[in-house]
Design a protein around this motif. Structure first.
Motif, PDB file in Angstrom:
ATOM      1  N   UNK A 153       0.846  -1.188   0.000  1.00  0.00           N
ATOM      2  CA  UNK A 153       0.000   0.000   0.000  1.00  0.00           C
ATOM      3  C   UNK A 153       0.878   1.233   0.000  1.00  0.00           C
ATOM      4  N   UNK A 154       0.429   2.257  -0.687  1.00  0.00           N
ATOM      5  CA  UNK A 154       1.159   3.537  -0.671  1.00  0.00           C
ATOM      6  C   UNK A 154       1.011   4.131   0.717  1.00  0.00           C
ATOM      7  N   UNK A 155       1.981   4.985   1.188  1.00  0.00           N
ATOM      8  CA  UNK A 155       1.905   5.523   2.546  1.00  0.00           C
ATOM      9  C   UNK A 155       0.552   6.161   2.871  1.00  0.00           C
ATOM     10  N   UNK A 156      -0.022   6.906   1.923  1.00  0.00           N
ATOM     11  CA  UNK A 156      -1.289   7.591   2.186  1.00  0.00           C
ATOM     12  C   UNK A 156      -2.467   6.634   2.318  1.00  0.00           C
ATOM     13  N   UNK A 157      -2.324   5.403   1.825  1.00  0.00           N
ATOM     14  CA  UNK A 157      -3.464   4.455   1.850  1.00  0.00           C
ATOM     15  C   UNK A 157      -3.463   3.572   3.099  1.00  0.00           C
ATOM     16  N   UNK A 158      -2.354   3.578   3.816  1.00  0.00           N
ATOM     17  CA  UNK A 158      -2.248   2.690   4.978  1.00  0.00           C
ATOM     18  C   UNK A 158      -3.148   3.154   6.116  1.00  0.00           C
ATOM     19  N   UNK A 159      -3.702   2.187   6.877  1.00  0.00           N
ATOM     20  CA  UNK A 159      -4.464   2.573   8.063  1.00  0.00           C
ATOM     21  C   UNK A 159      -3.484   3.106   9.093  1.00  0.00           C
ATOM     22  N   UNK A 160      -3.837   4.263   9.720  1.00  0.00           N
ATOM     23  CA  UNK A 160      -2.857   4.877  10.622  1.00  0.00           C
ATOM     24  C   UNK A 160      -3.215   4.686  12.106  1.00  0.00           C
ATOM     25  N   UNK A 161      -4.347   4.023  12.379  1.00  0.00           N
ATOM     26  CA  UNK A 161      -4.720   3.874  13.791  1.00  0.00           C
ATOM     27  C   UNK A 161      -3.706   2.999  14.529  1.00  0.00           C
ATOM     28  N   UNK A 162      -3.659   3.167  15.839  1.00  0.00           N
ATOM     29  CA  UNK A 162      -2.631   2.499  16.645  1.00  0.00           C
ATOM     30  C   UNK A 162      -2.701   0.978  16.518  1.00  0.00           C
ATOM     31  N   UNK A 163      -3.927   0.444  16.507  1.00  0.00           N
ATOM     32  CA  UNK A 163      -4.081  -1.012  16.400  1.00  0.00           C
ATOM     33  C   UNK A 163      -3.462  -1.527  15.097  1.00  0.00           C
ATOM     34  N   UNK A 164      -3.727  -0.831  13.985  1.00  0.00           N
ATOM     35  CA  UNK A 164      -3.166  -1.266  12.698  1.00  0.00           C
ATOM     36  C   UNK A 164      -1.649  -1.245  12.732  1.00  0.00           C
ATOM     37  N   UNK A 165      -1.085  -0.174  13.310  1.00  0.00           N
ATOM     38  CA  UNK A 165       0.383  -0.096  13.357  1.00  0.00           C
ATOM     39  C   UNK A 165       0.929  -1.200  14.262  1.00  0.00           C
ATOM     40  N   UNK A 166       0.225  -1.481  15.372  1.00  0.00           N
ATOM     41  CA  UNK A 166       0.688  -2.563  16.250  1.00  0.00           C
ATOM     42  C   UNK A 166       0.750  -3.875  15.470  1.00  0.00           C
ATOM     43  N   UNK A 167      -0.307  -4.145  14.675  1.00  0.00           N
ATOM     44  CA  UNK A 167      -0.332  -5.407  13.922  1.00  0.00           C
ATOM     45  C   UNK A 167       0.750  -5.385  12.828  1.00  0.00           C
ATOM     46  N   UNK A 168       0.818  -4.251  12.113  1.00  0.00           N
ATOM     47  CA  UNK A 168       1.798  -4.152  11.013  1.00  0.00           C
ATOM     48  C   UNK A 168       3.232  -4.324  11.493  1.00  0.00           C
ATOM     49  N   UNK A 169       3.528  -3.665  12.619  1.00  0.00           N
ATOM     50  CA  UNK A 169       4.926  -3.630  13.057  1.00  0.00           C
ATOM     51  C   UNK A 169       5.257  -4.722  14.075  1.00  0.00           C
ATOM     52  N   UNK A 170       4.242  -5.489  14.454  1.00  0.00           N
ATOM     53  CA  UNK A 170       4.432  -6.413  15.577  1.00  0.00           C
ATOM     54  C   UNK A 170       5.114  -7.716  15.222  1.00  0.00           C
ATOM     55  N   UNK A 171       5.344  -7.969  13.930  1.00  0.00           N
ATOM     56  CA  UNK A 171       5.975  -9.217  13.473  1.00  0.00           C
ATOM     57  C   UNK A 171       5.343 -10.454  14.115  1.00  0.00           C
ATOM     58  N   UNK A 172       4.049 -10.442  14.246  1.00  0.00           N
ATOM     59  CA  UNK A 172       3.331 -11.610  14.743  1.00  0.00           C
ATOM     60  C   UNK A 172       3.476 -11.880  16.234  1.00  0.00           C
ATOM     61  N   UNK A 173       4.078 -10.942  16.996  1.00  0.00           N
ATOM     62  CA  UNK A 173       4.267 -11.271  18.419  1.00  0.00           C
ATOM     63  C   UNK A 173       3.074 -10.902  19.307  1.00  0.00           C
ATOM     64  N   UNK A 174       2.051 -10.308  18.719  1.00  0.00           N
ATOM     65  CA  UNK A 174       0.873  -9.987  19.540  1.00  0.00           C
ATOM     66  C   UNK A 174      -0.134 -11.128  19.524  1.00  0.00           C
ATOM     67  N   UNK A 175      -0.665 -11.487  20.691  1.00  0.00           N
ATOM     68  CA  UNK A 175      -1.826 -12.385  20.714  1.00  0.00           C
ATOM     69  C   UNK A 175      -3.055 -11.483  20.835  1.00  0.00           C
ATOM     70  N   UNK A 176      -4.234 -12.053  20.572  1.00  0.00           N
ATOM     71  CA  UNK A 176      -5.455 -11.234  20.678  1.00  0.00           C
ATOM     72  C   UNK A 176      -5.574 -10.696  22.108  1.00  0.00           C
ATOM     73  N   UNK A 177      -5.286 -11.574  23.094  1.00  0.00           N
ATOM     74  CA  UNK A 177      -5.424 -11.144  24.494  1.00  0.00           C
ATOM     75  C   UNK A 177      -4.457 -10.005  24.829  1.00  0.00           C
ATOM     76  N   UNK A 178      -3.204 -10.126  24.354  1.00  0.00           N
ATOM     77  CA  UNK A 178      -2.249  -9.069  24.719  1.00  0.00           C
ATOM     78  C   UNK A 178      -2.621  -7.754  24.034  1.00  0.00           C
ATOM     79  N   UNK A 179      -3.209  -7.834  22.847  1.00  0.00           N
ATOM     80  CA  UNK A 179      -3.667  -6.594  22.194  1.00  0.00           C
ATOM     81  C   UNK A 179      -4.847  -5.998  22.949  1.00  0.00           C
ATOM     82  N   UNK A 180      -5.746  -6.889  23.413  1.00  0.00           N
ATOM     83  CA  UNK A 180      -6.900  -6.404  24.202  1.00  0.00           C
ATOM     84  C   UNK A 180      -6.400  -5.648  25.424  1.00  0.00           C
ATOM     85  N   UNK A 181      -5.415  -6.263  26.110  1.00  0.00           N
ATOM     86  CA  UNK A 181      -4.868  -5.635  27.324  1.00  0.00           C
ATOM     87  C   UNK A 181      -4.363  -4.226  27.028  1.00  0.00           C
TER      88      UNK A 181
END
Ligand code: HEM
Length: 535
Positions: A306-334
């Motif tokens: 995605x082009x920079x302007x098209x990416x979702x910028x909310x914190x949750x999206x960035x956490x998932x994008x940058x998290x390299x799979x280390x987040x579980x659903x529970x830890x994200x909920x927390x």
């Protein structure tokens, strides 16, 4: 010092041993002796230890006489004014001692040196006491707000990309768009009040509206969800949220207090706890669904660039994008629930207090409006980006000064997890530490003679002269991770409101404030709101 519970247990064991091996104590006398032991121990803690044996008893103490039951707590409420006076009574002290309920001791770090040791060098020795977590109604799991030690360091590290300045800047358009909804709503409210045939000057409670707006912003910038609490304040989630995090009314606040004092109180199946439990379920389900939807979306779009302007910028999206799979659903909920708690009331209070101060300081309000109009003559819609917002230098000064003189969080608490020393003073394990944010923010030693006055010009081209002189977001490894988020959000809302309206207190109107988690006006902040023309 061994805890009362430990001594009581020792005393009961002693009585049981006597009962068994030496002398059969009659039943009534046995229980009488247990009670006597507990009373003696409490009396010792209350009236003897703090005055004759405590290692902290030599520290300077506030001159104000402690109440026999509540200690100095009776003075330490309100806007932190007493804390300021206490610090000035002892200008050379690093630490002071204050007495809490039943003369329980607390220390107050009052110099930058002591504050530096507690918040920076020994940040992981001074932990958050368990009652702080209990006071949040059990909604938070193991999020960054209450994690300790290595776990905390790890959580901060993985959250940092989502809160990096470079990312938070891209949220500016979201803050501006959401603030525009409040501008629209206020205009409608003003128009509606003009139609009412009354000789009373109409007022609007801005505190409630700001609380709804900051919730909307947090949902959109945090989870990427359009919540629209501003237009639908009575939706199911909004009600659940208020019930859990912002209890109003006397009884609710008493329950809130009991919950923080008594471990396990929230598990007692009384009607209020059941309602809270249902409210928590609603909030959890909402966050859970949001995370699952985001993750599904993320998997679907994996591989598509995605082009920079098209990416979702909310914190949750960035956490998932940058998290390299280390987040579980529970830890994200927390984490998300933590942001909803830590980032909502704080920012709402900051803007509410800002409107109050600017209503009392019309000259500052006018100067701010002039700057906004002069820099953006094409109108409100022309302010969009982070750079636009940051180009307003007087706005920057006003926001910093507002956060300095009236921090929404007046103080916080820590507890020594082991015996330690601060500025060479011995601090026993378990000692509670009150961090008086407001007292260094307004210290005459650090800010000069006009330290208590609201003067945005003091920031003109300058910074605080000591890192511990501005504690609104705290300092050190446990400082507010959302600071940049909050600052840009605060500026966006304030410029939108001051650019479009004039705010004033109705003649004769007094506003009372109270401190719970944040410092807020009691019963709302009714202001006279007048649209400004020509912009
Ligand atoms: C004007 C608004 C804000 C103020 C005055 C403020 C103030 C603070 C303070 C004083 C602390 C330290 C609490 C303690 O350790 O006892 C803190 C921590 C925290 N804040 Fe904020 N905050 C604000 C906005 C936000 C926002 C918008 C977010 C998130 C979106 C946020 C997230 C957090 C988190 C996660 C922590 C815990 C950090 C840690 O322990 O590592 N805050 N905040």
């Amino acid at each position: 010092m061994p805890s009362t519970a430990f001594i009581t247990l020792l005393w009961i064991t002693f009585l049981v041993a006597i009962n068994k091996y030496i002398y059969q104590i009659p039943g009534l006398l046995f229980y009488g002796l247990v009670l006597l032991g507990i009373c003696c121990r409490s009396l010792y803690n209350w009236q003897i230890h703090p005055f004759y044996f405590s290692t902290l008893r030599g520290l300077p103490q506030p001159r104000a006489k402690p109440h026999w039951l509540w200690g100095h707590f009776v003075h330490a409420v309100d806007d932190g004014q007493y804390l300021l006076d206490w610090c000035e009574e002892n200008p050379d002290a690093d630490l002071m001692r204050m007495l809490g309920m039943m003369n329980s001791e607390r220390i107050l770090p009052v110099s930058p040196r002591a504050m530096m040791e507690i918040l920076q060098t020994q940040a992981y020795t001074f932990i958050k006491p368990p009652f702080m977590r209990r006071s949040l109604n059990g909604i938070l799991g193991n999020g960054v707000l209450f994690a300790e030690g290595e776990d905390h360091k790890h959580q901060r590290k993985v959250l940092m990309p989502a809160f990096a300045y470079s990312h938070i800047k891209s949220l500016a358009p979201v803050f501006m768009e959401e603030s525009a909804r409040l501008v629209k709503l206020l205009r409608e409210k003003v128009r509606a009040s003009e139609k009412v045939d009354s000789d009373q000057v109409p007022e609007i409670d801005v505190a409630r509206l700001l609380s709804l707006l900051t919730l909307d912003i947090l949902y959109r910038a945090g989870l990427g969800i359009t919540f629209n609490a501003l237009e639908n304040p009575d939706n199911e989630l909004g009600i659940a949220y208020d019930r859990v995090f912002s209890p109003t009314g006397r009884t609710s606040r008493i329950f809130f207090l009991l919950q923080s004092l008594i471990p396990g109180f929230r598990f007692i199946p009384i009607s209020r706890n059941l309602k809270l439990w249902r409210a928590r379920q609603t909030i959890n389900k909402f966050a859970y669904d949001a995370i699952l939807a985001k993750m599904a979306n993320h998997e679907l779009s994996a591989g598509t660039k995605k082009a920079p302007g098209e990416k979702d910028v909310d914190i949750l999206s960035v956490m998932i994008d940058e998290g390299n799979g280390q987040w579980t659903v529970q830890s994200m909920m927390d984490q998300l629930l933590t942001f909803l708690v830590a980032g909502h009331e704080t920012t709402a209070s900051a803007v509410t207090l800002a409107l109050y101060h600017l209503s009392l300081n019309q000259a500052v309000q006018d100067k701010l409006r002039d700057e906004i109009h002069a820099k953006f003559p094409a109108g409100y819609d022309s302010i969009k980006t982070y750079e636009d917002i940051e180009s307003l230098t007087y706005l920057n000064n006003v926001v910093r000064e507002l956060l300095r003189v009236q921090p929404p969080v007046i103080g916080t608490i820590r507890m020594a997890k082991e015996d330690t020393y601060v500025t060479r003073q011995f601090i026993p394990k378990g000692t509670l530490v009150n961090i008086p944010i407001v007292s260094l923010n307004k210290s005459r030693q650090l800010w000069g003679e006009d330290a208590r006055e609201f003067n945005p010009d003091r920031w003109d081209g300058r910074q605080a002269n000591n890192v511990m002189a501005f504690l609104t977001f705290l300092q050190g490894p446990r400082s507010c991770i959302g600071r940049r988020f909050a600052e840009i959000e605060f500026k966006s809302i304030l410029l939108s409101l001051i650019g479009n309206f004039k705010f004033a207190l109705k003649e004769g109107r007094t506003v009372e404030f109270r401190t719970s988690i944040t410092y807020r006006p009691l019963g709302g902040l009714p202001l006279v709101v007048t649209p400004v023309s020509g912009w």
